[in-house]
Design a protein around this motif. Structure first.
Motif, PDB file in Angstrom:
ATOM      1  N   PHE A 270       4.860   0.474  -4.680  1.00  0.00           N
ATOM      2  CA  PHE A 270       4.534  -0.807  -3.865  1.00  0.00           C
ATOM      3  C   PHE A 270       5.792  -1.399  -3.279  1.00  0.00           C
ATOM      4  CE2 PHE A 270       3.749  -5.457  -2.829  1.00  0.00           C
ATOM      5  CZ  PHE A 270       2.899  -5.331  -1.628  1.00  0.00           C
ATOM      6  N   ASP A 271       6.643  -1.540  -4.099  1.00  0.00           N
ATOM      7  CA  ASP A 271       8.154  -2.023  -3.853  1.00  0.00           C
ATOM      8  C   ASP A 271       8.812  -0.973  -2.558  1.00  0.00           C
ATOM      9  OD1 ASP A 271       8.109  -4.153  -5.368  1.00  0.00           O
ATOM     10  OD2 ASP A 271       9.182  -3.429  -7.161  1.00  0.00           O
ATOM     11  N   TYR A 272       8.879   0.266  -2.725  1.00  0.00           N
ATOM     12  CA  TYR A 272       9.161   1.159  -2.014  1.00  0.00           C
ATOM     13  C   TYR A 272       8.503   1.019  -0.681  1.00  0.00           C
ATOM     14  CZ  TYR A 272      10.721   5.626   0.252  1.00  0.00           C
ATOM     15  OH  TYR A 272      11.247   6.103   1.146  1.00  0.00           O
ATOM     16  N   LEU A 273       7.301   0.887  -0.567  1.00  0.00           N
ATOM     17  CA  LEU A 273       6.460   0.708   0.665  1.00  0.00           C
ATOM     18  C   LEU A 273       6.863  -0.716   1.246  1.00  0.00           C
ATOM     19  CD1 LEU A 273       2.926   2.212  -0.507  1.00  0.00           C
ATOM     20  CD2 LEU A 273       4.569   3.202   0.905  1.00  0.00           C
ATOM     21  N   LYS A 274       6.949  -1.554   0.603  1.00  0.00           N
ATOM     22  CA  LYS A 274       6.967  -2.932   1.190  1.00  0.00           C
ATOM     23  C   LYS A 274       8.548  -3.129   1.843  1.00  0.00           C
ATOM     24  CE  LYS A 274       8.457  -6.032  -2.719  1.00  0.00           C
ATOM     25  NZ  LYS A 274       8.173  -6.928  -3.443  1.00  0.00           N
ATOM     26  N   ASN A 275       9.498  -2.109   1.195  1.00  0.00           N
ATOM     27  CA  ASN A 275      10.730  -2.424   1.614  1.00  0.00           C
ATOM     28  C   ASN A 275      11.361  -1.557   2.660  1.00  0.00           C
ATOM     29  OD1 ASN A 275      11.844  -4.556   0.147  1.00  0.00           O
ATOM     30  ND2 ASN A 275      11.691  -3.219  -1.861  1.00  0.00           N
ATOM     31  N   SER A 276      10.376  -0.375   3.067  1.00  0.00           N
ATOM     32  CA  SER A 276      10.545   0.579   3.867  1.00  0.00           C
ATOM     33  C   SER A 276      10.016   0.146   5.490  1.00  0.00           C
ATOM     34  CB  SER A 276       9.699   1.729   3.741  1.00  0.00           C
ATOM     35  OG  SER A 276       9.595   2.741   4.516  1.00  0.00           O
ATOM     36  N   ASP A 277      11.201   0.491   6.352  1.00  0.00           N
ATOM     37  CA  ASP A 277      10.988   0.212   7.696  1.00  0.00           C
ATOM     38  C   ASP A 277      10.020   1.324   8.414  1.00  0.00           C
ATOM     39  OD1 ASP A 277      12.615  -2.059   7.968  1.00  0.00           O
ATOM     40  OD2 ASP A 277      14.213  -0.852   8.197  1.00  0.00           O
ATOM     41  N   LYS A 278       9.767   2.219   7.414  1.00  0.00           N
ATOM     42  CA  LYS A 278       8.453   3.230   8.221  1.00  0.00           C
ATOM     43  C   LYS A 278       7.320   2.951   7.692  1.00  0.00           C
ATOM     44  CE  LYS A 278      12.097   6.919   7.590  1.00  0.00           C
ATOM     45  NZ  LYS A 278      12.709   7.857   6.868  1.00  0.00           N
ATOM     46  N   VAL A 279       7.295   1.747   7.082  1.00  0.00           N
ATOM     47  CA  VAL A 279       5.933   1.547   6.824  1.00  0.00           C
ATOM     48  C   VAL A 279       5.195   0.042   7.443  1.00  0.00           C
ATOM     49  CG1 VAL A 279       4.265   0.831   4.874  1.00  0.00           C
ATOM     50  CG2 VAL A 279       6.125   2.797   4.857  1.00  0.00           C
ATOM     51  N   VAL A 280       3.836  -0.079   7.720  1.00  0.00           N
ATOM     52  CA  VAL A 280       3.440  -1.241   8.372  1.00  0.00           C
ATOM     53  C   VAL A 280       2.262  -1.785   7.157  1.00  0.00           C
ATOM     54  CG1 VAL A 280       2.143  -2.285  10.226  1.00  0.00           C
ATOM     55  CG2 VAL A 280       4.087  -0.855  10.693  1.00  0.00           C
ATOM     56  N   LEU A 281       2.234  -2.739   6.932  1.00  0.00           N
ATOM     57  CA  LEU A 281       1.186  -3.116   5.848  1.00  0.00           C
ATOM     58  C   LEU A 281       0.570  -4.317   6.303  1.00  0.00           C
ATOM     59  CD1 LEU A 281       3.652  -3.012   2.577  1.00  0.00           C
ATOM     60  CD2 LEU A 281       1.762  -1.187   3.296  1.00  0.00           C
ATOM     61  N   THR A 282      -0.749  -4.294   5.926  1.00  0.00           N
ATOM     62  CA  THR A 282      -1.553  -5.497   6.431  1.00  0.00           C
ATOM     63  C   THR A 282      -2.930  -5.594   5.225  1.00  0.00           C
ATOM     64  OG1 THR A 282      -2.996  -4.100   7.919  1.00  0.00           O
ATOM     65  CG2 THR A 282      -1.406  -5.579   8.968  1.00  0.00           C
ATOM     66  N   PRO A 283      -3.051  -6.664   5.046  1.00  0.00           N
ATOM     67  CA  PRO A 283      -3.955  -7.040   4.022  1.00  0.00           C
ATOM     68  C   PRO A 283      -5.548  -7.022   4.084  1.00  0.00           C
ATOM     69  CG  PRO A 283      -3.582  -9.007   5.093  1.00  0.00           C
ATOM     70  CD  PRO A 283      -2.948  -7.906   5.630  1.00  0.00           C
ATOM     71  N   HIS A 284      -6.016  -5.742   4.432  1.00  0.00           N
ATOM     72  CA  HIS A 284      -7.302  -5.207   4.779  1.00  0.00           C
ATOM     73  C   HIS A 284      -7.931  -5.987   5.720  1.00  0.00           C
ATOM     74  CE1 HIS A 284     -10.979  -3.286   2.115  1.00  0.00           C
ATOM     75  NE2 HIS A 284     -10.975  -3.254   3.365  1.00  0.00           N
ATOM     76  N   ILE A 285      -7.386  -6.066   6.815  1.00  0.00           N
ATOM     77  CA  ILE A 285      -7.780  -6.906   7.739  1.00  0.00           C
ATOM     78  C   ILE A 285      -8.387  -6.300   9.172  1.00  0.00           C
ATOM     79  CG2 ILE A 285      -6.552  -9.050   7.366  1.00  0.00           C
ATOM     80  CD1 ILE A 285      -4.602  -8.358   9.540  1.00  0.00           C
TER      81      ILE A 285
END
Length: 308
Positions: A270-285
């Motif tokens: 998760f730390d890798y994903l959240k710090n990557s500019d190549k990843v967009v994350l949203t909270p199951h919305i």
């Protein structure tokens, strides 16, 4: 008919039930044991995803005639038990399909155009045009895996961007339409620039996207998951991002969505994903809009009315 509503629902539901003369009790505070104790007194149950409906919970609900799942996924319901007990199951796949489709497009466009990264930089006084040069969705080949309500709604919106859309659905035949060409999984893996997942979580789909799947894609891909977290093995996504086999990822769902209770391995991923500019994350919305909140009720009540 007496109905237990055991989860938080939009108030519009109550007027719909009142208009039909259906009796109901609203207990969004009920936990698993409360639901288990109360169910024998009801013919219907409205629920979202607060608890797993298994045999242990349902076995004494002898009067229960239907379950209305206020959402699309059925992975928290033991379908074999429901079938054996002759309980009719309704879900609201049509209620949030437009919201899911819009979320998918929004996340993909944000990724392609570096919108989140650029926004963070401008707020810090950084004006970097070249470092945020985007790419266009126009003329990309998009593979949609799962061509039901959400997949087809997403394809419809992609049509406006001049994309070639390939769709694969294991459980349907002759589903090609004006917005997508019926394809095989192999064709999608060979041709797609973008792969978007719109499938339920089952024993077959669990960790469908793994190291082997990613390695088997002919092109580096952009990956979208707005279905269920456990369909995608996140450490495989990290490896793909590191190797370049995955050019970017839009993740509305995670393997473990209890962010405060991640294992050490999950934390590293998760730390890798959240710090990557190549990843967009949203909270199951995906599907979680003001409009869909009401529409889900309308779809469920209409289904139950027709069934009765």
């Amino acid at each position: 008919m007496k109905i237990l509503i055991a989860d938080s629902m939009h108030p519009s539901l109550f007027n719909m039930l009142d208009e039909r003369g259906w009796e109901y009790d609203y207990h969004p505070e009920f936990r698993r044991e409360d639901i288990k104790a109360a169910l024998p007194g009801y013919e219907g149950l409205f629920i979202r995803s607060k608890t797993f409906l298994d045999e242990e919970l349902l076995i004494n609900a002898e009067r229960l005639r239907f379950i209305a799942r206020a959402g699309a996924g059925l992975d928290l319901i033991d379908l074999d038990v429901v079938k054996r007990m002759h309980i009719t199951l309704f879900h609201a796949g049509k209620g949030n399909r437009d919201a899911v489709a819009e979320q998918a497009l929004g996340m993909l466009l944000a990724l392609f155009n570096n919108i989140l990264k650029a926004d963070r930089e401008v707020r810090r006084g950084i004006w970097d045009r070249e470092g945020n040069r985007g790419i266009e969705l126009m003329n990309k080949t998009v593979g949609i895996i799962g061509y039901g309500n959400n997949g087809s709604a997403t394809a419809k919106r992609l049509s406006g961007f001049g994309c070639e859309v390939l769709a694969y659905d294991k459980y349907r035949d002759n589903y090609g339409d004006d917005f997508a060409t019926e394809s095989t999984m192999e064709e999608i893996m060979a041709k797609a620039d973008v792969i978007s997942l719109h499938i339920p979580l089952t024993n077959v789909t669990r960790y469908l996207i793994n190291d082997d799947f990613i390695a088997g894609c002919a092109k580096p891909i952009y990956l979208l998951n707005l279905s269920r977290g456990e369909i995608v093995k996140l450490d495989a996504v990290v490896k793909g991002l590191e190797s370049g086999k995955i050019r970017g990822a839009c993740l509305d769902v995670l393997e473990n969505e209890k962010i405060g209770k991640l294992t050490e391995e999950q934390k590293r991923t998760f730390d890798y994903l959240k710090n990557s500019d190549k990843v967009v994350l949203t909270p199951h919305i995906g599907g979680w809009t003001h409009e869909s909140y009401v529409r889900i009720n309308e779809v469920l009540v209409q289904q139950i009315s027709e069934w009765l």
